[in-house]
Design an enzyme around this catalytic site. Structure first.
Site, PDB file in Angstrom:
ATOM      1  N   GLY A 143      -0.711  11.692  -7.576  1.00 48.40           N
ATOM      2  CA  GLY A 143      -1.840  10.826  -7.891  1.00 48.40           C
ATOM      3  C   GLY A 143      -1.775  10.106  -9.217  1.00 48.40           C
ATOM      4  N   ASN A 154      -0.850   7.020  -9.677  1.00 43.91           N
ATOM      5  CA  ASN A 154      -1.441   5.686  -9.449  1.00 43.91           C
ATOM      6  C   ASN A 154      -2.957   5.780  -9.296  1.00 43.91           C
ATOM      7  OD1 ASN A 154       0.531   3.317  -9.244  1.00 43.91           O
ATOM      8  ND2 ASN A 154       1.612   4.961  -8.166  1.00 43.91           N
ATOM      9  N   MET A 199       1.369   9.258   2.398  1.00 37.41           N
ATOM     10  CA  MET A 199       2.681   9.347   3.047  1.00 37.41           C
ATOM     11  C   MET A 199       2.649   9.144   4.568  1.00 37.41           C
ATOM     12  SD  MET A 199       4.509   9.555   0.456  1.00 37.41           S
ATOM     13  CE  MET A 199       6.147   9.999   1.005  1.00 37.41           C
ATOM     14  N   ARG A 200       1.552   8.601   5.083  1.00 36.87           N
ATOM     15  CA  ARG A 200       1.495   8.329   6.523  1.00 36.87           C
ATOM     16  C   ARG A 200       1.366   6.842   6.784  1.00 36.87           C
ATOM     17  NH1 ARG A 200       0.128  12.885   9.611  1.00 36.87           N
ATOM     18  NH2 ARG A 200       0.176  14.596   8.137  1.00 36.87           N
ATOM     19  N   HIS A 226       4.154  -0.081  -3.613  1.00 32.96           N
ATOM     20  CA  HIS A 226       5.472   0.356  -3.140  1.00 32.96           C
ATOM     21  C   HIS A 226       6.481   0.229  -4.278  1.00 32.96           C
ATOM     22  CE1 HIS A 226       8.580   1.275  -0.251  1.00 32.96           C
ATOM     23  NE2 HIS A 226       9.292   0.290  -0.734  1.00 32.96           N
ATOM     24  N   ASP A 231      -0.493  -4.140   6.680  1.00 37.32           N
ATOM     25  CA  ASP A 231      -0.625  -4.550   8.081  1.00 37.32           C
ATOM     26  C   ASP A 231      -0.055  -3.442   8.970  1.00 37.32           C
ATOM     27  OD1 ASP A 231       2.093  -4.789   7.960  1.00 37.32           O
ATOM     28  OD2 ASP A 231       2.139  -6.980   8.158  1.00 37.32           O
ATOM     29  N   GLU A 232       0.191  -3.763  10.235  1.00 35.89           N
ATOM     30  CA  GLU A 232       0.593  -2.715  11.175  1.00 35.89           C
ATOM     31  C   GLU A 232       2.025  -2.205  10.935  1.00 35.89           C
ATOM     32  OE1 GLU A 232      -1.193  -5.299  11.897  1.00 35.89           O
ATOM     33  OE2 GLU A 232      -2.931  -4.599  13.062  1.00 35.89           O
ATOM     34  N   GLY A 233       2.822  -2.939  10.189  1.00 35.81           N
ATOM     35  CA  GLY A 233       4.206  -2.516   9.957  1.00 35.81           C
ATOM     36  C   GLY A 233       4.314  -1.551   8.786  1.00 35.81           C
ATOM     37  N   GLU A 264       4.200   0.194 -12.035  1.00 34.51           N
ATOM     38  CA  GLU A 264       3.242   0.415 -10.938  1.00 34.51           C
ATOM     39  C   GLU A 264       1.837   0.595 -11.521  1.00 34.51           C
ATOM     40  OE1 GLU A 264       4.205   3.437  -8.026  1.00 34.51           O
ATOM     41  OE2 GLU A 264       6.334   3.218  -8.430  1.00 34.51           O
TER      42      GLU A 264
HETATM   43  C1  GRF Z   1       4.606   5.897  -6.117  1.00 36.66           C
HETATM   44  O1  GRF Z   1       5.923   5.698  -6.542  1.00 36.66           O
HETATM   45  C2  GRF Z   1       4.179   4.815  -5.154  1.00 36.66           C
HETATM   46  O2  GRF Z   1       4.774   3.592  -5.413  1.00 36.66           O
HETATM   47  C3  GRF Z   1       4.663   5.364  -3.835  1.00 36.66           C
HETATM   48  O3  GRF Z   1       4.461   6.747  -3.903  1.00 36.66           O
HETATM   49  C4  GRF Z   1       4.467   7.164  -5.275  1.00 36.66           C
HETATM   50  C5  GRF Z   1       3.174   7.870  -5.500  1.00 36.66           C
HETATM   51  O4  GRF Z   1       3.090   8.406  -6.781  1.00 36.66           O
HETATM   52  N1  GRF Z   1       3.975   4.731  -2.747  1.00 36.66           N
HETATM   53  P1  GRF Z   1       1.681   8.896  -7.341  1.00 36.66           P
HETATM   54  O5  GRF Z   1       1.157   9.929  -6.334  1.00 36.66           O
HETATM   55  O6  GRF Z   1       0.780   7.717  -7.428  1.00 36.66           O
HETATM   56  O7  GRF Z   1       1.988   9.514  -8.656  1.00 36.66           O
END
Ligand code: GRF
Length: 202
Positions: A13, A15, A92-93, A111, A143-145, A176
């Protein structure tokens, strides 16, 4: 009008923390993080949410007969919290069609690569092993992809001598934490216009 945000997570977490901090200091504007939803019971992101008095909800995928019911449960949680904007932050889904349809162009993801290169898991490692000289990160609508939606913001990160996949990932993560709040701020200020794949900043 206040924008109600939900953040979907699966892990540490960091981000999420950058969004929480940006709301706290007023950078993001008129926003309220109403709920953090995790599909992992002991995700550290849930503790971060609770520490800040944000509703932290674990929805157990294994307790749902199929993906559809699981997604309905998430959707219900979003509705119960009057959510306007959904942020995926290390979730992660692959998000289901129902939620995407309901929140079209109101779901963002971060991402850790310069899309459309290196979609999917371990993007930083993919980029490093490919031998790129410039890596980076992308905020996009969902989106859906898988990692295919319209791109909102990107930031480049150079690959430097003696980098490993891990040091590169750390450097990308710093960016990020900058571009995700920036993208959310633009959304909340109504400055993002989406036409097909193209997102313009007004
Ligand atoms: C980050 O690198 C994000 O870009 C990716 O998954 C990671 C999540 O990290 N989608 P955090 O849980 O936000 O520390």
């Amino acid at each position: 009008m206040t924008t109600n945000i939900a953040v979907l997570v699966s892990g540490r977490g960091s981000n999420l923390q950058s969004i929480i901090d940006s709301v706290k200091i007023g950078y993001i504007g008129d926003a309220n993080i109403r709920v953090v939803v995790s599909d992992v019971s002991d995700a550290y992101a849930l503790a971060r949410a609770r520490d800040h008095g944000i509703d932290a909800v674990f929805i157990d995928p294994s307790e749902h007969s199929d993906k559809h019911v699981f997604e309905e449960n998430i959707l219900r949680t979003l509705k119960e919290h009057d959510v306007d904007l959904v942020l995926l932050a290390g979730y992660m889904r692959i998000l289901g069609k129902q939620i995407i349809r309901e929140y079209r162009n109101r779901i963002m993801n971060i991402h850790p690569a310069l899309l459309p290169s290196f979609r999917g898991l371990h993007a930083q490692r993919q980029a490093f092993e490919y031998g790129v000289k410039v890596a980076g990160c992308t905020v996009h609508f969902v989106d859906e992809g898988m990692d295919t939606g319209p791109i909102v913001l990107q930031r480049c990160v150079p690959v430097i001598e003696d980098d490993t996949a891990d040091t590169l990932a750390d450097r990308i993560l710093v960016q990020e934490h900058r571009i995700y709040p920036e993208a959310v701020k633009l959304f909340i200020e109504g400055k993002l216009k989406v036409e097909g794949r193209i997102v313009s900043v007004l």
